[in-house]
Design a protein around this motif. Structure first.
Motif, PDB file in Angstrom:
ATOM      1  N   ALA A 240     -14.607   6.289  65.014  1.00 23.50           N
ATOM      2  CA  ALA A 240     -15.110   5.920  66.338  1.00 23.50           C
ATOM      3  C   ALA A 240     -15.259   7.162  67.206  1.00 23.50           C
ATOM      4  O   ALA A 240     -14.655   8.201  66.948  1.00 23.50           O
ATOM      5  N   ALA A 241     -16.074   7.019  68.243  1.00 27.52           N
ATOM      6  CA  ALA A 241     -16.314   8.105  69.193  1.00 27.52           C
ATOM      7  C   ALA A 241     -16.694   7.503  70.539  1.00 27.52           C
ATOM      8  O   ALA A 241     -17.165   6.370  70.611  1.00 27.52           O
ATOM      9  N   PRO A 242     -16.498   8.266  71.611  1.00 28.55           N
ATOM     10  CA  PRO A 242     -16.868   7.748  72.931  1.00 28.55           C
ATOM     11  C   PRO A 242     -18.378   7.843  73.173  1.00 28.55           C
ATOM     12  O   PRO A 242     -19.075   8.675  72.579  1.00 28.55           O
TER      13      PRO A 242
ATOM     14  N   GLU B 216     -26.979  15.754  59.048  1.00 30.28           N
ATOM     15  CA  GLU B 216     -27.119  14.466  59.729  1.00 30.28           C
ATOM     16  C   GLU B 216     -28.089  13.585  58.960  1.00 30.28           C
ATOM     17  O   GLU B 216     -29.136  14.046  58.500  1.00 30.28           O
ATOM     18  N   VAL B 217     -27.724  12.322  58.826  1.00 30.96           N
ATOM     19  CA  VAL B 217     -28.545  11.322  58.155  1.00 30.96           C
ATOM     20  C   VAL B 217     -29.125  10.414  59.231  1.00 30.96           C
ATOM     21  O   VAL B 217     -28.371   9.872  60.048  1.00 30.96           O
ATOM     22  N   PRO B 218     -30.455  10.244  59.265  1.00 35.45           N
ATOM     23  CA  PRO B 218     -31.028   9.356  60.278  1.00 35.45           C
ATOM     24  C   PRO B 218     -30.516   7.923  60.104  1.00 35.45           C
ATOM     25  O   PRO B 218     -30.435   7.411  58.989  1.00 35.45           O
ATOM     26  N   LYS B 219     -30.147   7.315  61.216  1.00 29.87           N
ATOM     27  CA  LYS B 219     -29.715   5.918  61.190  1.00 29.87           C
ATOM     28  C   LYS B 219     -30.942   5.017  61.238  1.00 29.87           C
ATOM     29  O   LYS B 219     -31.943   5.371  61.868  1.00 29.87           O
ATOM     30  N   PRO B 220     -30.896   3.852  60.624  1.00 34.22           N
ATOM     31  CA  PRO B 220     -31.996   2.896  60.773  1.00 34.22           C
ATOM     32  C   PRO B 220     -32.184   2.581  62.261  1.00 34.22           C
ATOM     33  O   PRO B 220     -31.204   2.508  63.013  1.00 34.22           O
ATOM     34  N   PRO B 221     -33.426   2.394  62.710  1.00 33.77           N
ATOM     35  CA  PRO B 221     -33.694   2.204  64.143  1.00 33.77           C
ATOM     36  C   PRO B 221     -32.850   1.122  64.808  1.00 33.77           C
ATOM     37  O   PRO B 221     -32.361   1.319  65.913  1.00 33.77           O
TER      38      PRO B 221
ATOM     39  N   ALA C  33     -29.529   2.749  65.217  1.00 34.73           N
ATOM     40  CA  ALA C  33     -29.589   3.929  66.093  1.00 34.73           C
ATOM     41  C   ALA C  33     -29.511   3.520  67.563  1.00 34.73           C
ATOM     42  O   ALA C  33     -28.986   4.277  68.389  1.00 34.73           O
ATOM     43  N   ALA C  34     -29.993   2.337  67.881  1.00 37.42           N
ATOM     44  CA  ALA C  34     -29.957   1.860  69.266  1.00 37.42           C
ATOM     45  C   ALA C  34     -28.531   1.704  69.781  1.00 37.42           C
ATOM     46  O   ALA C  34     -28.300   1.709  70.992  1.00 37.42           O
ATOM     47  N   ARG C  35     -27.564   1.606  68.886  1.00 36.71           N
ATOM     48  CA  ARG C  35     -26.156   1.466  69.272  1.00 36.71           C
ATOM     49  C   ARG C  35     -25.484   2.801  69.578  1.00 36.71           C
ATOM     50  O   ARG C  35     -24.341   2.846  69.998  1.00 36.71           O
ATOM     51  N   GLY C  36     -26.188   3.913  69.290  1.00 33.43           N
ATOM     52  CA  GLY C  36     -25.608   5.233  69.460  1.00 33.43           C
ATOM     53  C   GLY C  36     -24.830   5.645  68.225  1.00 33.43           C
ATOM     54  O   GLY C  36     -24.835   4.975  67.197  1.00 33.43           O
ATOM     55  N   GLY C  37     -24.174   6.781  68.323  1.00 28.50           N
ATOM     56  CA  GLY C  37     -23.424   7.309  67.199  1.00 28.50           C
ATOM     57  C   GLY C  37     -24.304   8.118  66.273  1.00 28.50           C
ATOM     58  O   GLY C  37     -25.496   8.314  66.518  1.00 28.50           O
ATOM     59  N   CYS C  38     -23.724   8.628  65.201  1.00 26.14           N
ATOM     60  CA  CYS C  38     -24.474   9.417  64.227  1.00 26.14           C
ATOM     61  C   CYS C  38     -23.797   9.359  62.863  1.00 26.14           C
ATOM     62  O   CYS C  38     -22.611   9.086  62.762  1.00 26.14           O
TER      63      CYS C  38
ATOM     64  N   GLY D 255     -19.326   5.932  65.007  1.00 25.44           N
ATOM     65  CA  GLY D 255     -19.861   4.841  65.809  1.00 25.44           C
ATOM     66  C   GLY D 255     -19.268   4.860  67.206  1.00 25.44           C
ATOM     67  O   GLY D 255     -18.105   5.223  67.402  1.00 25.44           O
ATOM     68  N   ILE D 256     -20.072   4.466  68.159  1.00 21.43           N
ATOM     69  CA  ILE D 256     -19.638   4.441  69.551  1.00 21.43           C
ATOM     70  C   ILE D 256     -18.740   3.233  69.778  1.00 21.43           C
ATOM     71  O   ILE D 256     -19.069   2.116  69.384  1.00 21.43           O
ATOM     72  N   GLU D 257     -17.601   3.493  70.407  1.00 26.88           N
ATOM     73  CA  GLU D 257     -16.638   2.431  70.682  1.00 26.88           C
ATOM     74  C   GLU D 257     -16.287   2.435  72.170  1.00 26.88           C
ATOM     75  O   GLU D 257     -15.872   3.465  72.714  1.00 26.88           O
ATOM     76  N   GLU D 258     -16.456   1.286  72.800  1.00 24.19           N
ATOM     77  CA  GLU D 258     -16.055   1.133  74.196  1.00 24.19           C
ATOM     78  C   GLU D 258     -14.537   1.298  74.269  1.00 24.19           C
ATOM     79  O   GLU D 258     -13.818   0.867  73.373  1.00 24.19           O
TER      80      GLU D 258
END
Length: 126
Positions: A11-13, A32-37, A40-45, A57-60
């Motif tokens: 996880a990441a902010p 870096e590997v491109p995320k599926p669109p 990708a809309a969720r953020g992260g890498c 992945g982005i975590e609240e």
């Protein structure tokens, strides 16, 4: 039947993607590997080095993992540790795993990472 580990998710902010890219690509040497669109809309890498994949992945309300961590096998661990230190990362050696040289570090958002290399004569996992 399980056949392989596909990836590890950390996880990441929110808003940390550029910081993560600088670390995982420039310091660790991953690609870096491109995320599926739709994802990708969720953020992260996502990152890859050979068969190793790490997804960030982005975590609240993000809190870094302090105990849980991926164990990443490396070659020439001394040189790899020097690479991390040159990139500004802290390297903490740990000699408690028989048959291995290893150290711990943290990514720029505080996730714990383990780097290890079997010593000569130790059989690698099948």
């Amino acid at each position: 039947m399980l056949t392989a580990l596909d990836h590890v998710q950390l996880a990441a902010p929110a808003g940390s993607e550029d910081l993560l890219r600088a670390y995982y690509v420039d310091v660790l040497g991953m690609t870096e590997v491109p995320k599926p669109p739709v994802l990708a809309a969720r953020g992260g890498c996502w990152f890859r080095a050979g068969a190793v994949q790490l997804h960030l992945g982005i975590e609240e309300n993000f809190r870094p993992a302090r105990k849980a961590h991926p164990g990443l096998r490396v070659t020439d661990i001394e040189a790899y540790a020097a690479r991390l230190e040159a990139g500004g990362a802290l390297v903490v050696w740990d000699g408690e795993l028989p048959g291995h040289r290893r150290f711990y570090s943290e990514d720029p958002v505080g996730n714990r990472l383990e780097f290890l290399e079997p010593v000569d004569g130790v059989c690698a996992a099948p």
